[in-house]
Design a protein around this motif. Structure first.
Motif, PDB file in Angstrom:
ATOM      1  N   SER A  87       0.836  -1.193   0.000  1.00 15.85           N
ATOM      2  CA  SER A  87       0.000   0.000   0.000  1.00 15.85           C
ATOM      3  C   SER A  87       0.878   1.252   0.000  1.00 15.85           C
ATOM      4  CB  SER A  87      -0.927   0.010   1.212  1.00 15.85           C
ATOM      5  OG  SER A  87      -1.686   1.204   1.256  1.00 15.85           O
ATOM      6  N   ILE A  88       0.420   2.283  -0.728  1.00 19.65           N
ATOM      7  CA  ILE A  88       1.146   3.554  -0.760  1.00 19.65           C
ATOM      8  C   ILE A  88       1.049   4.253   0.595  1.00 19.65           C
ATOM      9  CG2 ILE A  88       1.230   5.835  -1.837  1.00 19.65           C
ATOM     10  CD1 ILE A  88       2.223   3.655  -3.642  1.00 19.65           C
ATOM     11  N   SER A  89      -0.105   4.164   1.226  1.00 24.65           N
ATOM     12  CA  SER A  89      -0.311   4.840   2.505  1.00 24.65           C
ATOM     13  C   SER A  89       0.522   4.173   3.592  1.00 24.65           C
ATOM     14  CB  SER A  89      -1.793   4.798   2.883  1.00 24.65           C
ATOM     15  OG  SER A  89      -1.999   5.370   4.167  1.00 24.65           O
ATOM     16  N   THR A  90       1.110   5.005   4.463  1.00 25.46           N
ATOM     17  CA  THR A  90       1.914   4.493   5.574  1.00 25.46           C
ATOM     18  C   THR A  90       1.086   4.239   6.826  1.00 25.46           C
ATOM     19  OG1 THR A  90       2.451   6.766   6.215  1.00 25.46           O
ATOM     20  CG2 THR A  90       4.000   5.641   4.748  1.00 25.46           C
ATOM     21  N   ASN A  91      -0.202   4.580   6.786  1.00 24.69           N
ATOM     22  CA  ASN A  91      -1.064   4.339   7.943  1.00 24.69           C
ATOM     23  C   ASN A  91      -1.326   2.848   8.100  1.00 24.69           C
ATOM     24  OD1 ASN A  91      -1.304   7.109   8.422  1.00 24.69           O
ATOM     25  ND2 ASN A  91      -3.049   7.292   7.032  1.00 24.69           N
ATOM     26  N   LEU A  92      -1.299   2.396   9.324  1.00 33.73           N
ATOM     27  CA  LEU A  92      -1.524   0.980   9.611  1.00 33.73           C
ATOM     28  C   LEU A  92      -3.006   0.670   9.456  1.00 33.73           C
ATOM     29  CD1 LEU A  92      -0.182  -1.653  10.559  1.00 33.73           C
ATOM     30  CD2 LEU A  92      -0.736  -0.976  12.901  1.00 33.73           C
ATOM     31  N   SER A  93      -3.315  -0.212   8.516  1.00 36.17           N
ATOM     32  CA  SER A  93      -4.712  -0.581   8.291  1.00 36.17           C
ATOM     33  C   SER A  93      -5.211  -1.477   9.413  1.00 36.17           C
ATOM     34  CB  SER A  93      -4.859  -1.287   6.942  1.00 36.17           C
ATOM     35  OG  SER A  93      -4.010  -2.425   6.891  1.00 36.17           O
ATOM     36  N   SER A  94      -6.487  -1.395   9.682  1.00 37.35           N
ATOM     37  CA  SER A  94      -7.086  -2.189  10.761  1.00 37.35           C
ATOM     38  C   SER A  94      -7.210  -3.644  10.342  1.00 37.35           C
ATOM     39  CB  SER A  94      -8.462  -1.630  11.124  1.00 37.35           C
ATOM     40  OG  SER A  94      -9.344  -1.746  10.021  1.00 37.35           O
ATOM     41  N   LEU A 123      -5.095   2.719  24.664  1.00 35.47           N
ATOM     42  CA  LEU A 123      -5.309   1.314  24.952  1.00 35.47           C
ATOM     43  C   LEU A 123      -4.086   0.727  25.644  1.00 35.47           C
ATOM     44  CD1 LEU A 123      -7.212  -1.157  24.436  1.00 35.47           C
ATOM     45  CD2 LEU A 123      -5.885  -1.563  22.362  1.00 35.47           C
ATOM     46  N   ASN A 124      -4.332  -0.114  26.639  1.00 33.24           N
ATOM     47  CA  ASN A 124      -3.242  -0.773  27.367  1.00 33.24           C
ATOM     48  C   ASN A 124      -2.750  -1.952  26.515  1.00 33.24           C
ATOM     49  OD1 ASN A 124      -1.446  -1.820  29.173  1.00 33.24           O
ATOM     50  ND2 ASN A 124      -2.894  -2.057  30.850  1.00 33.24           N
ATOM     51  N   HIS A 125      -1.819  -1.641  25.604  1.00 27.43           N
ATOM     52  CA  HIS A 125      -1.352  -2.668  24.672  1.00 27.43           C
ATOM     53  C   HIS A 125      -0.635  -3.799  25.399  1.00 27.43           C
ATOM     54  CE1 HIS A 125      -1.872   1.005  22.301  1.00 27.43           C
ATOM     55  NE2 HIS A 125      -2.039   0.228  21.246  1.00 27.43           N
ATOM     56  N   ALA A 126       0.158  -3.452  26.418  1.00 25.50           N
ATOM     57  CA  ALA A 126       0.924  -4.478  27.116  1.00 25.50           C
ATOM     58  C   ALA A 126      -0.001  -5.520  27.742  1.00 25.50           C
ATOM     59  CB  ALA A 126       1.809  -3.837  28.178  1.00 25.50           C
ATOM     60  N   HIS A 127      -1.149  -5.071  28.282  1.00 23.92           N
ATOM     61  CA  HIS A 127      -2.092  -6.001  28.903  1.00 23.92           C
ATOM     62  C   HIS A 127      -2.618  -7.005  27.887  1.00 23.92           C
ATOM     63  CE1 HIS A 127      -5.418  -7.498  31.301  1.00 23.92           C
ATOM     64  NE2 HIS A 127      -6.263  -7.138  30.334  1.00 23.92           N
ATOM     65  N   TYR A 128      -2.999  -6.522  26.714  1.00 28.46           N
ATOM     66  CA  TYR A 128      -3.563  -7.424  25.711  1.00 28.46           C
ATOM     67  C   TYR A 128      -2.480  -8.265  25.044  1.00 28.46           C
ATOM     68  CZ  TYR A 128      -7.980  -5.058  26.379  1.00 28.46           C
ATOM     69  OH  TYR A 128      -9.139  -4.570  26.936  1.00 28.46           O
ATOM     70  N   ALA A 168      -1.109 -10.205  17.648  1.00 29.90           N
ATOM     71  CA  ALA A 168       0.060  -9.774  18.417  1.00 29.90           C
ATOM     72  C   ALA A 168       0.972  -8.906  17.556  1.00 29.90           C
ATOM     73  CB  ALA A 168       0.818 -11.001  18.933  1.00 29.90           C
ATOM     74  N   HIS A 169       1.163  -9.291  16.316  1.00 32.41           N
ATOM     75  CA  HIS A 169       2.019  -8.516  15.413  1.00 32.41           C
ATOM     76  C   HIS A 169       1.408  -7.143  15.145  1.00 32.41           C
ATOM     77  CE1 HIS A 169       4.118  -7.531  11.588  1.00 32.41           C
ATOM     78  NE2 HIS A 169       5.110  -8.143  12.196  1.00 32.41           N
ATOM     79  N   HIS A 170       0.093  -7.096  14.996  1.00 33.61           N
ATOM     80  CA  HIS A 170      -0.576  -5.822  14.752  1.00 33.61           C
ATOM     81  C   HIS A 170      -0.466  -4.903  15.969  1.00 33.61           C
ATOM     82  CE1 HIS A 170      -3.924  -3.042  13.763  1.00 33.61           C
ATOM     83  NE2 HIS A 170      -3.577  -3.316  12.531  1.00 33.61           N
ATOM     84  N   LEU A 171      -0.586  -5.457  17.153  1.00 36.52           N
ATOM     85  CA  LEU A 171      -0.426  -4.657  18.368  1.00 36.52           C
ATOM     86  C   LEU A 171       0.994  -4.091  18.477  1.00 36.52           C
ATOM     87  CD1 LEU A 171      -2.346  -6.493  21.244  1.00 36.52           C
ATOM     88  CD2 LEU A 171      -2.576  -4.108  20.569  1.00 36.52           C
ATOM     89  N   LEU A 172       1.982  -4.915  18.121  1.00 38.44           N
ATOM     90  CA  LEU A 172       3.357  -4.431  18.143  1.00 38.44           C
ATOM     91  C   LEU A 172       3.576  -3.315  17.122  1.00 38.44           C
ATOM     92  CD1 LEU A 172       5.305  -7.811  18.508  1.00 38.44           C
ATOM     93  CD2 LEU A 172       5.019  -6.033  20.234  1.00 38.44           C
ATOM     94  N   ASN A 173       2.960  -3.430  15.970  1.00 39.54           N
ATOM     95  CA  ASN A 173       3.101  -2.395  14.944  1.00 39.54           C
ATOM     96  C   ASN A 173       2.476  -1.073  15.381  1.00 39.54           C
ATOM     97  OD1 ASN A 173       4.533  -3.910  13.099  1.00 39.54           O
ATOM     98  ND2 ASN A 173       2.708  -4.671  12.048  1.00 39.54           N
ATOM     99  N   LEU A 174       1.483  -1.132  16.259  1.00 38.81           N
ATOM    100  CA  LEU A 174       0.904   0.106  16.778  1.00 38.81           C
ATOM    101  C   LEU A 174       1.911   0.904  17.602  1.00 38.81           C
ATOM    102  CD1 LEU A 174      -2.668  -1.115  17.843  1.00 38.81           C
ATOM    103  CD2 LEU A 174      -2.071   0.268  15.862  1.00 38.81           C
ATOM    104  N   ARG A 176       5.028   1.331  16.679  1.00 39.49           N
ATOM    105  CA  ARG A 176       6.103   1.826  15.817  1.00 39.49           C
ATOM    106  C   ARG A 176       6.283   3.340  15.910  1.00 39.49           C
ATOM    107  NH1 ARG A 176       9.094  -2.527  15.467  1.00 39.49           N
ATOM    108  NH2 ARG A 176       8.016  -4.291  14.483  1.00 39.49           N
ATOM    109  N   PRO A 177       5.226   4.159  15.855  1.00 40.90           N
ATOM    110  CA  PRO A 177       5.445   5.610  16.010  1.00 40.90           C
ATOM    111  C   PRO A 177       6.086   5.974  17.341  1.00 40.90           C
ATOM    112  CG  PRO A 177       3.252   5.172  15.123  1.00 40.90           C
ATOM    113  CD  PRO A 177       3.809   3.860  15.537  1.00 40.90           C
ATOM    114  N   HIS A 178       5.655   5.305  18.417  1.00 42.71           N
ATOM    115  CA  HIS A 178       6.259   5.548  19.729  1.00 42.71           C
ATOM    116  C   HIS A 178       7.721   5.126  19.733  1.00 42.71           C
ATOM    117  CE1 HIS A 178       6.686   5.779  24.089  1.00 42.71           C
ATOM    118  NE2 HIS A 178       7.137   4.524  24.077  1.00 42.71           N
ATOM    119  N   GLN A 179       8.034   3.980  19.095  1.00 46.42           N
ATOM    120  CA  GLN A 179       9.415   3.507  19.027  1.00 46.42           C
ATOM    121  C   GLN A 179      10.284   4.500  18.249  1.00 46.42           C
ATOM    122  OE1 GLN A 179       9.917  -0.017  16.711  1.00 46.42           O
ATOM    123  NE2 GLN A 179      12.009  -0.382  17.389  1.00 46.42           N
ATOM    124  N   ALA A 180       9.752   5.004  17.122  1.00 45.03           N
ATOM    125  CA  ALA A 180      10.526   5.962  16.328  1.00 45.03           C
ATOM    126  C   ALA A 180      10.785   7.243  17.114  1.00 45.03           C
ATOM    127  CB  ALA A 180       9.777   6.272  15.033  1.00 45.03           C
TER     128      ALA A 180
END
Length: 257
Positions: A87-94, A123-128, A168-174, A176-180
């Motif tokens: 995809s051209i868009s860099t937004n993470l699709s749901s 959202l508490n990503h670590a919990h999920y 799990a992979h999708h939650l980790l990708n969420l 990415r902006p915080h990691q950057a």
């Protein structure tokens, strides 16, 4: 991928697209000749020109030279890389837009007791992620049990495991902006610390050089004062004694002659 080209297979080491066969020395030479002809001025002499991709695409090129002109950069939709659509868009699709069951709630559904007009709590990503990890362990044990009892019934449990891994992979990708952002902050802090250390070293070196120069200045002043004192110590009496010694030396020389 250009139209008319067969789609490459999805493999770990995919081959290059078939259009590479058009990049031959003869085709490149033909393209250079066409560019020279198109860049001729009124006097009939070719001028040096830096061709842009759009200008190359505007030239009347033979079919075998079409692939030598860079294609237009896509601005929307999707593009293909080794047979994989990106995809051209860099937004993470749901996950729902991809037809995959989402195993964690949206932030709006979790934060139902917030005040009207206030920002929703994240959202508490670590919990999920922890819950998904525990579910993965449980489903894997169930998968091993199914293989031991009735191996033919493995498919539903494999789908459950696949869905858990994707969530799990999708939650980790969420993250990415915080990691950057955190990586950028860490890099800037390291640069700032390194710059401060260099400034401290330069200040220390400056202090050492200043101390050395001050010491040399003091030693030079002492040497100058000593020479002045020696000159002042030569009184008329000492000059008279020197003259008498010289006269005595000349007298002895005359007697020897």
């Amino acid at each position: 991928m250009a139209e008319g080209q067969p789609r490459a297979l999805n493999t770990a080491f995919a081959p290059p697209p078939p259009l590479w066969k058009h990049f031959t020395p003869d085709n490149i030479k033909k393209l250079e000749e066409i560019k020279k002809e198109a860049s001729k001025g009124e006097d009939g002499k070719p001028t040096k020109k830096k061709w842009s991709p759009s200008e190359l695409r505007a030239l009347e090129l033979p079919s075998e030279l079409h692939y030598l002109a860079p294609p237009e950069i896509p601005t929307s939709g999707q593009y293909s890389v080794f047979g994989e659509l990106q995809s051209i868009s860099t937004n993470l699709s749901s996950l729902e837009s991809q037809g995959i069951e989402q195993l964690y709630p949206e932030p709006s559904s979790v934060d139902t007791d917030r005040e009207p007009g206030s920002q929703p709590r994240p959202l508490n990503h670590a919990h999920y992620l922890l819950r998904i990890s525990k579910s993965l362990l449980l489903n894997f044990l169930e998968f091993v049990g199914i293989l031991a009892v009735d191996p033919e019934q493995f498919q539903p449990k494999v789908e459950d495991l696949r869905n858990l891994f994707i969530n799990a992979h999708h939650l980790l990708n969420l993250y990415r902006p915080h990691q950057a952002r955190e990586s950028l902050i860490l890099m800037m802090e390291e640069q700032l610390s390194r710059t401060r250390e260099e400034i401290q070293q330069m200040d220390k070196l400056k202090a050492e050089i200043t101390e050395t120069l001050d010491q040399l200045e003091k030693e030079g002043a002492n040497v100058g004062a000593t020479e002045t004192d020696d000159k002042n110590e030569k009184t008329p009496e000492s000059n008279k004694e020197s003259a008498e010694d010289s006269a005595l030396v000349w007298k002895l020389l005359d007697e020897q002659n």
